[in-house]
Scaffold this motif. Structure first.
Motif, mmCIF file in Angstrom:
data_model
loop_
_atom_site.group_PDB
_atom_site.id
_atom_site.type_symbol
_atom_site.label_atom_id
_atom_site.label_comp_id
_atom_site.label_asym_id
_atom_site.label_seq_id
_atom_site.Cartn_x
_atom_site.Cartn_y
_atom_site.Cartn_z
ATOM 1 N N ALA A 124 -8.157 -49.558 -14.197
ATOM 2 C CA ALA A 124 -8.549 -50.874 -13.675
ATOM 3 C C ALA A 124 -7.813 -51.990 -14.403
ATOM 4 O O ALA A 124 -7.364 -52.964 -13.785
ATOM 5 C CB ALA A 124 -10.057 -51.055 -13.803
ATOM 6 N N ASP A 125 -7.658 -51.854 -15.727
ATOM 7 C CA ASP A 125 -6.926 -52.863 -16.498
ATOM 8 C C ASP A 125 -5.464 -52.925 -16.067
ATOM 9 O O ASP A 125 -4.871 -54.010 -16.008
ATOM 10 C CB ASP A 125 -7.018 -52.548 -17.994
ATOM 11 C CG ASP A 125 -8.407 -52.801 -18.557
ATOM 12 O OD1 ASP A 125 -9.185 -53.536 -17.907
ATOM 13 O OD2 ASP A 125 -8.720 -52.254 -19.630
ATOM 14 N N MET A 126 -4.874 -51.767 -15.773
ATOM 15 C CA MET A 126 -3.484 -51.747 -15.317
ATOM 16 C C MET A 126 -3.363 -52.478 -13.978
ATOM 17 O O MET A 126 -2.411 -53.239 -13.747
ATOM 18 C CB MET A 126 -2.994 -50.307 -15.183
ATOM 19 C CG MET A 126 -1.550 -50.170 -14.734
ATOM 20 S SD MET A 126 -0.349 -50.808 -15.950
ATOM 21 C CE MET A 126 -0.457 -49.511 -17.206
ATOM 22 N N ALA A 127 -4.318 -52.254 -13.075
ATOM 23 C CA ALA A 127 -4.288 -52.934 -11.780
ATOM 24 C C ALA A 127 -4.368 -54.445 -11.968
ATOM 25 O O ALA A 127 -3.629 -55.207 -11.324
ATOM 26 C CB ALA A 127 -5.433 -52.440 -10.906
ATOM 27 N N ARG A 128 -5.258 -54.880 -12.843
ATOM 28 C CA ARG A 128 -5.382 -56.330 -13.087
ATOM 29 C C ARG A 128 -4.123 -56.870 -13.760
ATOM 30 O O ARG A 128 -3.687 -57.992 -13.488
ATOM 31 C CB ARG A 128 -6.621 -56.604 -13.928
ATOM 32 C CG ARG A 128 -7.925 -56.483 -13.146
ATOM 33 C CD ARG A 128 -9.108 -56.964 -13.959
ATOM 34 N NE ARG A 128 -9.504 -55.979 -14.945
ATOM 35 C CZ ARG A 128 -10.463 -55.063 -14.763
ATOM 36 N NH1 ARG A 128 -11.105 -55.008 -13.613
ATOM 37 N NH2 ARG A 128 -10.778 -54.213 -15.719
ATOM 38 N N ARG A 129 -3.526 -56.076 -14.648
ATOM 39 C CA ARG A 129 -2.296 -56.497 -15.319
ATOM 40 C C ARG A 129 -1.189 -56.756 -14.296
ATOM 41 O O ARG A 129 -0.377 -57.672 -14.453
ATOM 42 C CB ARG A 129 -1.849 -55.420 -16.308
ATOM 43 C CG ARG A 129 -0.707 -55.844 -17.205
ATOM 44 C CD ARG A 129 -0.064 -54.668 -17.928
ATOM 45 N NE ARG A 129 -0.975 -53.806 -18.640
ATOM 46 C CZ ARG A 129 -0.588 -52.715 -19.320
ATOM 47 N NH1 ARG A 129 0.698 -52.382 -19.350
ATOM 48 N NH2 ARG A 129 -1.481 -51.963 -19.927
ATOM 49 N N PHE A 130 -1.155 -55.958 -13.238
ATOM 50 C CA PHE A 130 -0.103 -56.074 -12.233
ATOM 51 C C PHE A 130 -0.452 -57.040 -11.111
ATOM 52 O O PHE A 130 0.254 -57.097 -10.106
ATOM 53 C CB PHE A 130 0.234 -54.699 -11.668
ATOM 54 C CG PHE A 130 1.327 -53.999 -12.437
ATOM 55 C CD1 PHE A 130 2.622 -53.984 -11.967
ATOM 56 C CD2 PHE A 130 1.054 -53.390 -13.650
ATOM 57 C CE1 PHE A 130 3.636 -53.360 -12.676
ATOM 58 C CE2 PHE A 130 2.059 -52.759 -14.372
ATOM 59 C CZ PHE A 130 3.361 -52.743 -13.888
ATOM 60 N N GLY A 131 -1.552 -57.794 -11.246
ATOM 61 C CA GLY A 131 -1.804 -58.883 -10.308
ATOM 62 C C GLY A 131 -2.893 -58.655 -9.291
ATOM 63 O O GLY A 131 -3.035 -59.462 -8.366
ATOM 64 N N ILE A 132 -3.683 -57.582 -9.411
ATOM 65 C CA ILE A 132 -4.806 -57.394 -8.497
ATOM 66 C C ILE A 132 -5.892 -58.385 -8.885
ATOM 67 O O ILE A 132 -6.432 -58.326 -9.998
ATOM 68 C CB ILE A 132 -5.331 -55.945 -8.555
ATOM 69 C CG1 ILE A 132 -4.215 -54.979 -8.145
ATOM 70 C CG2 ILE A 132 -6.542 -55.792 -7.651
ATOM 71 C CD1 ILE A 132 -3.645 -55.213 -6.773
ATOM 72 N N THR A 133 -6.232 -59.288 -7.983
ATOM 73 C CA THR A 133 -7.163 -60.379 -8.291
ATOM 74 C C THR A 133 -8.580 -60.096 -7.817
ATOM 75 O O THR A 133 -9.501 -60.829 -8.168
ATOM 76 C CB THR A 133 -6.674 -61.687 -7.641
ATOM 77 O OG1 THR A 133 -6.517 -61.481 -6.227
ATOM 78 C CG2 THR A 133 -5.336 -62.113 -8.227
ATOM 79 N N THR A 134 -8.764 -59.067 -7.012
ATOM 80 C CA THR A 134 -10.097 -58.714 -6.521
ATOM 81 C C THR A 134 -10.773 -57.774 -7.515
ATOM 82 O O THR A 134 -10.098 -57.121 -8.322
ATOM 83 C CB THR A 134 -9.988 -58.039 -5.148
ATOM 84 O OG1 THR A 134 -8.954 -57.044 -5.196
ATOM 85 C CG2 THR A 134 -9.647 -59.042 -4.075
ATOM 86 N N PRO A 135 -12.109 -57.680 -7.497
ATOM 87 C CA PRO A 135 -12.813 -56.799 -8.443
ATOM 88 C C PRO A 135 -12.391 -55.338 -8.278
ATOM 89 O O PRO A 135 -12.220 -54.852 -7.155
ATOM 90 C CB PRO A 135 -14.290 -56.994 -8.075
ATOM 91 C CG PRO A 135 -14.344 -58.323 -7.389
ATOM 92 C CD PRO A 135 -13.051 -58.457 -6.659
ATOM 93 N N VAL A 136 -12.213 -54.657 -9.398
ATOM 94 C CA VAL A 136 -11.845 -53.238 -9.397
ATOM 95 C C VAL A 136 -12.963 -52.455 -10.066
ATOM 96 O O VAL A 136 -13.298 -52.704 -11.230
ATOM 97 C CB VAL A 136 -10.515 -53.002 -10.140
ATOM 98 C CG1 VAL A 136 -10.161 -51.513 -10.136
ATOM 99 C CG2 VAL A 136 -9.396 -53.824 -9.520
ATOM 100 N N ASN A 137 -13.562 -51.497 -9.335
ATOM 101 C CA ASN A 137 -14.645 -50.714 -9.931
ATOM 102 C C ASN A 137 -14.067 -49.619 -10.823
ATOM 103 O O ASN A 137 -12.883 -49.286 -10.742
ATOM 104 C CB ASN A 137 -15.552 -50.120 -8.844
ATOM 105 C CG ASN A 137 -14.888 -48.992 -8.080
ATOM 106 O OD1 ASN A 137 -14.618 -47.922 -8.631
ATOM 107 N ND2 ASN A 137 -14.641 -49.219 -6.785
#
Length: 708
Positions: free
Chosen positions: A433-446
């Motif tokens: 999830a942290d990797m997804a946010r690092r790459f610009g995912i702005t929606t909540p990741v479970n």
């Protein structure tokens, strides 16, 4: 008696007569004082009025013109102004038509028309409504330039004073010139030249009498009579103006017949095409970029019109019936070269490229494998495809079987769900999830185990941004649409591309590109091939509700999504079918003029290795029917009905019994005697890929992979 009569006649005037005299006297005095005050007010206002040249240059609002990357104006927002037409060049029919319909005594009154006011009051009593339609052209000019349109007696008084002042300062010809060049005619057009160009497609200097009547008729109610809103209403209003011109004896009006006004050709309204998806996304960002709110703006954008047309065509041609499609294309620095938010902007302005949040399916495995590679895994690492249960969740592969020992490259290329689940457990679902946010995912990741299969909603533009960052060797890419903004030919904003933020080490991005190009060359994304190196990944969600393909080639990264707005299943929709074909249709045109760029590790496959993947064999998406939106296991459903599944590729032969035995025992599949095709010398490292995904060769039996 006579004495008494004389005394009666000598009585002083009655009290009522005295009151009347005082009233009349006070009235006269008040009128004189009022007239004096009015004169003082008028001449005071006259002294403060701008000059004629200043009035000509003052705009009525902020205009924004938006340019594509090549400078073409793609949309104009806010008020639009044509050329200023001097009085001597304004066609006589245009002058006559405006005076006839708006102010027949324009040439004789002093700015306020008492006769017109009296007529308006009379009409208001007859029709039982408030006084309306009594403003002269000069009063309207005063309101348009100096006042607001709020209805109040104070505003009306100020309007009258300003009208009298304008008449004292300017000639009738100057006032009419100002009015005709500043009046609002609907459709964002201010002035007769803008109106003529918008509604008839030519300058105001060539207006005919019929066209002049139509334009003059718009002033009363621009929104109701605008030809772009209701062409019939505009022509009917033009007939009314012509009738008034005849009644007032305007020269030439009698010669205009019914057929003449019917024959007026209106310019077609420009189509609200897919370009508006881009401008609707980009222009609201101006509030954060600049402070200018008055001066007309020229906004220069990143949009490539050729790419936009190709994107629009690709989405329309490949999106299944009843579904919607979206596409975003990003250049190296984050420049948005094309954006399509749906199949038809006129029918739906909802931008599915930037606003919609949908499950990405196996496209989300990008972040799972990135996390694993950053943790030390290599594409050639051996992993075991076998049943696995994590916190009560048991993912299954779309083929409904397991392949034993395979390498990460093959597991990614064929989107093996169990391997993604095992990797997520190993590196930690929170780390993914942290990797997804690092790459610009702005929606909540479970962080539930099923998240590795893409059960968190994402936006297409965010996913495309993530893939673009891999294309740029791990450097963060931020999508943007505005390159610069100018006001009065002065640059007030200039975009600067930031390349300082590194998301992952270059070698991790290179290894991820290795996996992504394998998926295109021999895995689930072969429909995305365009005759040059492509790296990408498919994504398909439960019950064929969403299909994704995201990939890059020659510096351009493109993401495609397809699905229904109500999230109902679409028979045959898979990431490797319609979305991958739309990607190929678009990218084939978009990068045609760009040089071919090789990746750090190249994959060159002989024809005999290009055979059906799991999705083709079994007619199932890469993680369809495995988990629901909450990550709970689902019972496999029967394959889709081929008669309905118009998106399925042509059927391929089913595997033979010998093939199945080879897969179970791990025996290598025999190769043809022909040698693999190699790229020209010096073109970069080369490796071969296993022919069939489930076949696992022990490391000591694998063919040599030079320069790995």
């Amino acid at each position: 008696m006579a004495q008494r009569s004389r005394s009666r006649s000598a009585k002083p005037p009655s009290r009522w007569r005295r009151i009347l005299k005082w009233t009349v006297g006070l009235g006269v005095a008040g009128a004189v004082l009022g007239l004096l005050a009015l004169v003082i007010a008028v001449y005071t206002a006259r002294a403060s009025l701008p000059s004629f040249d200043e009035l000509k240059s003052s705009p009525n609002g902020q205009m924004i013109r938006v340019h594509a990357a090549d400078g073409t104006v793609i949309v104009s927002l806010g008020p639009s102004y044509g050329e200023w037409i001097p009085y001597s060049q304004i066609p006589q029919p245009m002058r006559d038509a405006m005076i006839a319909v708006e102010d027949r005594r324009f040439r004789s009154h002093w700015g306020v028309d008492p006769v017109g006011i009296a007529r308006g009051i009379q009409v208001s009593f007859q029709r039982d409504r408030r006084v309306a339609g009594v403003s002269t052209i000069t009063q309207q000019l005063a309101r348009n330039v100096f006042l607001t349109s709020n209805r109040s007696y104070i505003r009306k008084l100020r309007e009258g004073i300003l009208a009298l002042a304008l008449e004292r300062k300017f000639s009738k010809d100057q006032l009419l010139e100002l009015y005709l060049n500043k009046a609002y005619f609907g459709g964002g057009a201010y002035g007769i030249d803008a109106a003529s160009r918008k509604f008839f497609g030519h300058p105001a200097a060539t207006l005919s009498l019929s066209e002049s009547a139509i334009i003059a008729g718009l002033v009363k109610a621009p929104s109701n009579y605008s030809p772009t809103a209701d062409a019939d209403a505009a022509i009917d209003r033009g007939r009314v103006v012509l009738r008034l011109m005849r009644q007032q004896g305007v020269a030439g009006a009698d010669a205009v017949e019914e057929a003449d006004i019917k024959a007026v050709k209106l310019a077609p309204e420009p189509m609200q095409n897919s370009v508006r998806y881009f401008t609707d996304w980009a222009l609201p960002q101006l509030e954060m970029l600049i402070d200018e709110t008055v001066q007309p703006l020229e906004v220069w954008t990143t949009l490539d019109l050729d790419m936009q047309r190709a994107a629009d065509q690709a989405v329309r041609a490949n999106t299944p019936g009843g579904a919607q499609g979206a596409l975003v294309a990003l250049d190296r620095g984050g420049e948005v070269r094309a954006m399509v938010g749906g199949k038809d902007y006129v029918n739906s302005i909802y931008n599915r490229a930037t606003q919609a949040t949908r499950q990405p399916g196996s496209a989300f495995k990008l972040f799972v494998y990135l996390t694993a590679l950053e943790a030390g895994h290599k594409p050639d690492d051996q992993v075991v495809d076998e049943p696995v249960t994590i916190q009560g969740w048991s993912p299954r592969n779309s083929s409904r079987r397991y392949s034993g020992a395979i390498d990460l490259r093959t597991a990614f290329a064929y989107s093996i769900n169990t391997i993604a689940a095992k990797l997520g457990l190993e590196v930690g679902f929170g780390a993914v999830a942290d990797m997804a946010r690092r790459f610009g995912i702005t929606t909540p990741v479970n962080t539930q185990p099923s998240m590795v299969l893409g059960t968190s909603d994402v936006r297409l533009i965010d996913m495309t941004r993530a893939f673009a960052s891999i294309s740029q060797k791990g450097v963060a890419v931020t999508p943007y649409g505005i390159t610069r903004v100018t006001a009065n030919n002065q640059v007030i904003y200039q975009h600067q591309v930031d390349t300082s933020r590194v998301l992952v080490a270059p070698y991790v991005a290179a290894q991820m590109t290795d996996l992504l190009q394998t998926a295109v060359n021999t895995g689930t994304a072969r429909a995305a091939q365009i005759g040059r190196p492509v790296a990408g990944k498919t994504g398909t969600t439960s019950s064929n509700k969403d299909g994704w393909f995201l990939g890059f080639s020659s510096g351009l990264t493109t993401g495609v999504w397809m699905g229904r707005d109500d999230a109902k299943p679409i028979p045959g929709l898979q990431g490797g079918t319609a979305p991958a074909r739309a990607f190929a249709n678009f990218m084939g045109k978009a990068v045609a003029k760009r040089p071919v760029e090789q990746f750090d590790t190249q994959v060159t496959l002989p024809d005999w290795q290009l055979e059906p993947d799991d999705e083709t064999y079994f007619g199932e998406p890469d993680n369809a029917m495995m988990v629901d939106a909450d990550g709970n296991p689902l019972t496999p459903a029967a394959p889709n009905d081929p008669a309905v599944d118009d998106e399925r590729p042509p059927a391929e032969p089913a595997p033979t019994l010998d093939d199945l035995i080879d897969r179970i025992t791990g025996r290598p599949t025999p190769r043809p005697e022909s040698a693999p095709v190699r790229p020209p010398a010096g073109s970069g490292p080369v490796r071969d890929v296993p022919a069939r995904p489930p076949v696992a060769q022990p490391r000591d039996q694998e063919p040599a992979r030079p320069n790995q």
